[in-house]
Design an enzyme around this catalytic site. Sequence first.
Site, mmCIF file in Angstrom:
data_model
loop_
_atom_site.group_PDB
_atom_site.id
_atom_site.type_symbol
_atom_site.label_atom_id
_atom_site.label_comp_id
_atom_site.label_asym_id
_atom_site.label_seq_id
_atom_site.Cartn_x
_atom_site.Cartn_y
_atom_site.Cartn_z
ATOM 1 N N GLY A 159 -16.240 -7.644 10.467
ATOM 2 C CA GLY A 159 -15.123 -7.520 11.581
ATOM 3 C C GLY A 159 -15.506 -9.029 12.555
ATOM 4 N N THR A 160 -14.200 -9.539 12.896
ATOM 5 C CA THR A 160 -14.393 -10.992 13.692
ATOM 6 C C THR A 160 -13.009 -11.647 13.618
ATOM 7 O OG1 THR A 160 -16.528 -11.353 12.857
ATOM 8 C CG2 THR A 160 -15.264 -13.101 13.268
ATOM 9 N N THR A 161 -13.047 -12.539 14.808
ATOM 10 C CA THR A 161 -12.184 -13.570 15.101
ATOM 11 C C THR A 161 -12.793 -14.854 15.315
ATOM 12 O OG1 THR A 161 -10.390 -12.164 15.729
ATOM 13 C CG2 THR A 161 -10.020 -14.196 16.191
ATOM 14 N N GLU A 190 -15.444 -13.855 19.029
ATOM 15 C CA GLU A 190 -15.555 -12.786 19.920
ATOM 16 C C GLU A 190 -16.838 -12.425 19.312
ATOM 17 O OE1 GLU A 190 -15.232 -9.688 17.899
ATOM 18 O OE2 GLU A 190 -14.916 -11.302 16.563
ATOM 19 N N SER A 220 -10.699 -11.104 10.526
ATOM 20 C CA SER A 220 -9.509 -10.159 10.681
ATOM 21 C C SER A 220 -8.346 -10.562 11.676
ATOM 22 C CB SER A 220 -10.260 -8.482 10.909
ATOM 23 O OG SER A 220 -10.825 -8.507 11.859
#
Length: 207
Positions: free
Chosen positions: A7-9, A24, A138
Amino acid sequence: MVEAFKGTTTVGIVCDGGVVLASESRATMGSFIASRTAKKIYQIDDLVGLTTAGVVGDAQALVRMIQAEARLYRMQRGEPLTIKAITSLLSNILSARRYFPFLVQLVVGGVDKMGPKIFSLDALGGQIEEHDIVSTGSGSPIAYGVLESLYKPGLSIQDGSVLCVRAVHTAMKRDSASGNGIALVRITKDRYEEVPTSEVEEIVRSL
């Protein structure tokens, strides 16, 4: 199978005289928030950074490999690898593992003798030089909306920092796999700077 952290941006932009990277700090296992302090931006060489999205263990293994290769090259040749060379090496590593891939998206950014550069890589080793903006993870569809609307060529490093924080902050509002703090890195021909949390929080308050 044990579910992996993911999960990530992440975002990266080319500015006047440098590059700005941001991410983040949330890692998830399905719907569970596994960490609120996951590191997703790594220094690869003096003026080169790398952002990671995807499976955390795979990303960390790749970071260790490329950091070692960059140090070895500098010791042997007395000069740093170019950003293009670092990206090509990562591409070869990823491509060689295409049947058992590293489940990652990467952004390599920094400044070398050719100026500010940003490249993106997919899990199978595909590499693209991004001449202005890039986002992975994501939350990237949301971040891209902000970047596409507000990015202008020749943006200053300071204005680029605000834009990157805005893009990540906006993605965090809608993407459940992105959240918690924001990490920000500024790279110019003179320095690699990890921006203090207090300054990032001040930017968020000003949005």
